[in-house]
Design a protein around this motif. Structure first.
Motif, short mmCIF file in Angstrom:
data_model
loop_
_atom_site.label_atom_id
_atom_site.label_comp_id
_atom_site.label_asym_id
_atom_site.label_seq_id
_atom_site.Cartn_x
_atom_site.Cartn_y
_atom_site.Cartn_z
N ALA B 83 0.84 -1.21 0.00
CA ALA B 83 0.00 0.00 0.00
C ALA B 83 0.87 1.25 0.00
O ALA B 83 0.60 2.20 -0.74
CB ALA B 83 -0.93 -0.01 1.21
N ILE B 87 0.71 4.08 -2.79
CA ILE B 87 0.34 5.46 -2.46
C ILE B 87 1.33 6.43 -3.11
O ILE B 87 0.93 7.42 -3.74
CB ILE B 87 0.30 5.67 -0.93
CG1 ILE B 87 -0.94 4.97 -0.35
CG2 ILE B 87 0.28 7.15 -0.59
CD1 ILE B 87 -1.01 5.00 1.15
N HIS B 221 3.23 8.65 4.19
CA HIS B 221 2.13 9.61 4.23
C HIS B 221 2.67 11.01 4.55
O HIS B 221 2.29 11.98 3.90
CB HIS B 221 1.12 9.18 5.29
CG HIS B 221 -0.07 10.09 5.36
ND1 HIS B 221 -1.08 10.05 4.44
CD2 HIS B 221 -0.38 11.11 6.21
CE1 HIS B 221 -1.97 10.97 4.73
NE2 HIS B 221 -1.56 11.64 5.80
N LEU B 295 -7.87 -1.03 -1.93
CA LEU B 295 -7.72 -0.50 -0.57
C LEU B 295 -7.14 0.90 -0.61
O LEU B 295 -7.59 1.81 0.09
CB LEU B 295 -6.78 -1.39 0.25
CG LEU B 295 -7.16 -2.84 0.39
CD1 LEU B 295 -6.18 -3.56 1.29
CD2 LEU B 295 -8.56 -2.94 0.95
N VAL B 296 -6.13 1.07 -1.46
CA VAL B 296 -5.48 2.36 -1.56
C VAL B 296 -6.46 3.41 -2.10
O VAL B 296 -6.45 4.56 -1.67
CB VAL B 296 -4.23 2.23 -2.43
CG1 VAL B 296 -3.60 3.58 -2.69
CG2 VAL B 296 -3.22 1.32 -1.76
N ALA B 299 -8.90 4.34 0.58
CA ALA B 299 -8.24 5.22 1.54
C ALA B 299 -7.96 6.59 0.93
O ALA B 299 -7.46 7.47 1.63
CB ALA B 299 -6.94 4.60 2.02
N ALA B 306 -5.36 3.94 4.96
CA ALA B 306 -4.89 2.69 4.37
C ALA B 306 -4.63 1.65 5.46
O ALA B 306 -4.90 0.46 5.27
CB ALA B 306 -3.63 2.93 3.55
N THR B 310 -6.43 -1.91 5.51
CA THR B 310 -5.60 -3.10 5.42
C THR B 310 -5.97 -4.08 6.53
O THR B 310 -6.02 -5.29 6.31
CB THR B 310 -4.12 -2.71 5.52
OG1 THR B 310 -3.85 -1.75 4.52
CG2 THR B 310 -3.24 -3.91 5.30
#
Lengths: 311, 361
Positions: B83, B87, B221, B295-296, B299, B306, B310
């Motif tokens: 992830a 991202i 992030h 999922l990404v 999010a 995320a 997850t």
């Protein structure tokens, strides 16, 4: 090395190349129609897989290979209809939906197969083949290239037909306009949405037949995940062919040969891991891309939904 | 009322607008999940299975038993690192879909390197060296698609997928031809002894790679949202043409992002071997790459969100695994759920977009 050049080896290599290449040809031609119209159809793998499943079940239940191909084509087109609804009609992200379609069909066909056949993998009888008169009497080539299921000859005829369609008909012009300048097509009074919907449905139909061919003729049975990236190869073929069906045919032949190499080498008694041979076509594409990178041209509006009046 | 007037009106009532926005973002996430579960449930019904029993079993097995929860948390580590890699790439508008090849190659390199190094270096040094080398190999695997994209604008979806297929086969070739442990009958690499692997957390079966993964996601992030580099990447992602006009070196940023993304995914493969398996068997391929994509998206490329998704997805996988044995719904059902999730996500996004356009925001 002598064993490599025997008649049996060459025949099995070329015969296998046709069998492996035809699904790629159909997928590549299908994707070409979509790409021309400005749709990046990543879900083609899912369309092939559902076509393979539908085609296999139809052929298994009815005993008719022709019916299997029809069912495969319709199955692929049904999946394509979902893409049409979401991406063409409502303009959702083609990549996200494409991945969803591929993953979803992988899961769905595996589930359906499991609930229908449990853990058994029933086989179809050997498919009928048409030996083309005269041509099939040529040594080696006759057995390898001209003794196949009729769908193979149809697929090759389709190359010519699509070439004509793209070059000499209004449908071809409309498709190209939908990919190059959708606003112009719209201004000319032709619906961009309808043109693209037609293109994507055609893609689904063709790749569905390709999947059915893979299951019914190539393998004689359905195995979950059996397309194994063939749809993605189809996308690459279409990308490299720059809108020319003949180039898809050449590319599919190249891929077919390297895929057939695996079995042919085993027939010849040479043992290398199948993975090495499986790498060949992909390595070849990357090589081609690196060398000819500048020449793979895509329509400017590829992957973008058309919204009237927006720029 | 004009759009401007509406905006003024909304600014006049900040509390309620804030609450409405928060509500909207909860709905944007909850609605797709619920719809996916509902349609998935209908599919189960059609197949003659009880959806409530299935979902209940998955939740119990994946989250509510101690053993299941430990497995779920362990499974999070590769997913989180993938992830993190996605991202970075997606925020910069780069579709790195070659995760499976990058993940597997890194895993094989780790599995070959780690047992060979045992005894020559201190344990920590071996673990770190394996992670760095494997991540570097994964990054290398992304160089060709990165350069093709940066230099010629070749669609990276296709090239990264091709490299992924190549990488998966190449990983098998490595295991079968070069790193095959002669003492095994089925091709697999030498096994890293349990005491040489990533240490477990306290008395659990969870390995410390989970902490590495959590730290990496949070760092990524922060990098994407708080640093100049991250901001540049976001500009490239939002509007490449504008990025060029702003004087950014777009080709270089593209290559940097692509390789960094691959390196993080590769780290995931390395940690999975150092923490869980200790070896790679030929033809092993968990195929996490495409599964993490939704999922990404759910999010919205936010690292913290995320982590939450997850956890949810790990539980689904672990629970789904045992449900396959106990309830007779094959693991493939999870693929269908992921697909439904992606579709409903896109639909809800679309509706939200239309709504905003209507109210002129």
């Amino acid at each position: 090395m002598d064993s490599l050049l025997t008649e049996a080896f060459l025949t099995s290599l070329l015969f296998g190349a046709v069998t492996a290449g035809v699904p790629l040809l159909l997928a590549g031609l299908g994707e070409q129609v979509s790409e021309k119209a400005g749709v990046l159809n990543i879900g083609i793998e899912g369309m092939m897989l559902f076509g393979a499943y539908a085609g296999f079940v139809a052929a298994y239940c009815s005993g008719s290979f022709a019916l299997g191909f029809v069912a495969g084509g319709i199955g692929g087109a049904l999946v394509a209809a979902l893409v049409v609804l979401l991406c063409i009609r409502y303009g959702l992200n083609q990549i996200v939906i494409g991945i969803a379609v591929t993953l979803g069909m992988e899961g769905l066909t595996a589930l359906l197969h499991y609930f229908q056949f449990s853990r058994t993998y029933p086989r179809l009888d050997l498919a009928p083949a048409w030996a083309l008169p005269l041509l099939s009497d040529i040594p080696v080539l006759g057995r390898a290239l001209f003794t196949h299921n009729p769908i193979v000859y149809l697929a090759v005829l389709l190359v010519i037909a699509l070439g004509w369609l793209f070059r000499a008909t209004y449908i071809g012009l409309n498709l190209e306009a939908a990919g190059n300048k959708p606003a112009a097509l719209d201004a000319a009074g032709v619906s961009v949405v309808k043109t693209r919907a037609f293109a994507v449905l055609a893609t689904g139909f063709l790749s569905g037949i390709g999947g059915a061919y893979m299951a019914n003729i190539g393998a004689g049975l359905f195995v979950p995940f059996m397309t194994g990236g063939a749809g993605f190869i189809g996308i690459v073929l279409a990308m490299l062919a720059r809108g020319r069906p003949v180039w898809v045919l050449l590319g599919a032949a190249l891929f077919g040969i390297s895929l057939a190499m695996t079995t042919a080498l085993q027939v010849a008694g040479i043992n290398i891991p199948t993975d090495v041979v499986q790498m060949l076509p992909f390595a070849m594409v990357m090589l081609v891309l690196v060398i000819f990178a500048r020449h793979s041209v895509l329509p400017p509006a590829l992957g973008l939904p058309y919204v009237r009046g927006e720029r | 009322m004009t759009a401007e007037a509406q905006q003024v009106a909304r600014r006049g009532a900040p509390g309620s607008a804030g609450a409405r926005d928060a509500m909207a973002s909860v709905l944007r996430v909850a609605v797709p999940i619920l719809l996916a579960l509902a349609v998935g449930g209908i599919i189960l019904l059609v197949l003659g299975k009880d959806p409530l029993a299935y979902y209940g079993y998955v939740a119990r097995r994946g989250l509510l038993t101690w053993g299941g929860l430990q497995e779920t948390l362990t499974r999070m580590s590769p997913l989180l690192l993938i992830a993190a890699g996605l991202i970075v790439a997606f925020r910069a508008g780069i579709w790195n879909l070659g995760g499976d090849g990058q993940f597997l190659l890194a895993a094989v390199i780790t599995a070959a390197l780690a047992p060979a190094l045992v005894g020559t270096l201190p344990k920590v040094a071996i673990l770190v060296a394996c992670m760095i080398v494997s991540a570097a190999v994964a990054a290398l695997w992304a160089v060709i698609p990165a350069v093709l994209k940066a230099r010629y604008g070749i669609n990276e979806i296709i090239t990264s997928l091709m490299m992924s297929f190549l990488g998966i086969s190449f990983a098998n070739v490595l295991v079968k031809l070069f790193f095959w442990d002669p003492s095994t009958t089925v091709p697999q690499t030498r096994t890293l002894p349990v005491e040489e692997r990533l240490p477990r957390l306290f008395d659990t079966t969870i390995h410390s790679g989970v902490l590495i993964a959590l730290a990496v996601v949070i760092l990524v992030h922060l990098m994407m949202t708080r640093t100049a580099f991250g901001l540049k990447l976001q500009v490239v992602g939002a509007n490449p043409a504008a990025a060029v006009h702003a004087g950014l070196n777009v080709p270089w940023l593209t290559i940097a992002t692509f390789t960094l993304s691959a390196a993080l995914i590769g780290l995931g493969g390395s940690v999975e071997i150092l923490g869980v398996f200790g070896t790679v068997r030929a033809d092993w391929n968990p195929a996490f790459g495409l599964l993490v994509v939704p999922l990404v998206f759910l999010a919205r490329f936010n690292g913290y969100a995320a982590i939450a998704f997850t956890l949810f997805f790990s539980a689904l996988m672990i629970g789904g695994d045992s449900a396959a044995r106990r309830i007779g719904v094959p693991q493939h059902f999870v693929l269908v759920l992921v697909a439904l999730l992606l579709i409903f996500l896109a639909v809800v996004e679309y509706l939200d977009h239309q709504r905003r356009k209507r109210i002129g925001a």
